[in-house]
Design a protein around this motif. Sequence first.
Motif: not given
Length: 326
Positions: A24-35
Motif C-alpha cells: 500500500t502507500h507510504i504513511h498508511p492510514d486505516g483504510d490502506a492497512l486494513g485493506s
Amino acid sequence: MKTDHPRDEIVRTLNSAKNVLVATHIHPDGDALGSQIALGNILRSLGKNVFFYGEERVSHLYRFLPGSAEIDSLLPALNGFDCAVALDCGDCNRLGAAMDSLLTVHPFVVIDHHLGHQEFGDLRWIAPERASTGEMVYDLAEALGAELSYEAAYCLYAAIVSDTGSFKYSSTTADTFRIAGELLRKGVKPAEVSGKLFDNFTVKRLNLMRLVLDSLQLYAEDQLAIIAAPREVFIKTGTTQADAETFINYPRSLNTVKVAAFLKETEKGLISVSLRSKGTDYDVAQVAAIFGGGGHRNAAGCKLRDMSIAEVQEKLLARLLPMVSR
C-alpha cells in the motif's frame, strides 16, 4: 456488447497466481492497512503465498489490526512473485523508496478509490465513487469466492470506519452500510473497533494535540480553518508524525468551517498538507492537485518542499480563500 468489469481480469490474475506481494502507500492510514492485511488474509485462504510489504513499521495507532505485525520493510527477491497488488495508492510515487523495484513485478495490480488517481500498473480497478478501498476488497473477496475470516472482516470494518469518519462523510452510501452489516455478521464488534481507532490517546499525544490546536487560525468569517505542527512540537512532546494523523478533524468539526487545512512539518523544508471540506461545493482535491497532490473532493493532501509553514500557508490561502468566499 457486455464488457468485463475491471475487477474481472484482476480476479483471473489472482486465481492463477501462487505467490503474491501485497503493498500500500507510504504513511498508511486505516483504510490502506486494513485493506492490505485483509486482502492478504483472503488470498491465503485461497492457498496463495502472500508477502506484506510496507516501507516502515506499522504506526502504533494501527498495531491492533490482526496481522499487522507481518508487514515487512525488507523486500525479498522479487522474481519469485507471480503478481503484486497495490491498495489505496493513487500515485506510484506513494509506493515509496522501493517504487522502482516493486514496479518490476508483473502483472502489477492497482486497486484504489482516489478521484485524482494517477494511472500506473498493468491492471487497474479505480472506483472513486466508493467510500473506501476496504469496500472494494470486500467485493473482490466475493468475486474470488473467498470466505471471509473474522480477522479479514475485522480489518475491512476498520478500513471502512477509518475512511468514512465513522460513516459521517458524504462518500458513505447504502452499499457502505450493507457491507459493514455483513462484516458484523462475522463477529466484528463496532464498539471495539471504534475504541481502538479513536479512543487511543496517550498523554503525550494529548499534549501534542493541545499545542497543535493552539495554532488554530480562522479566516473568511470562520469558514476556513488552518492548524499547523512545526517539527518542534513533536520534539517537545516526544511524539511522532503518526500521532497527529487525525487532528485535521478538529478544525473541520467547527460548525462554521467549510474547509480545513493542517500543515505539518515532517522534516526540515518539507511540509505535508492535509485538506478537508464539507459538502459538495468545496473540492479540495483540485487545490491539492495544483501543488502536485491529490485525493477526494472532501479529503485531499499534498507535500511542498523547500518552504516554511508560513510560506505554504500563504500559498494555500491564495487558493482557499476564494473558494470559501464565493
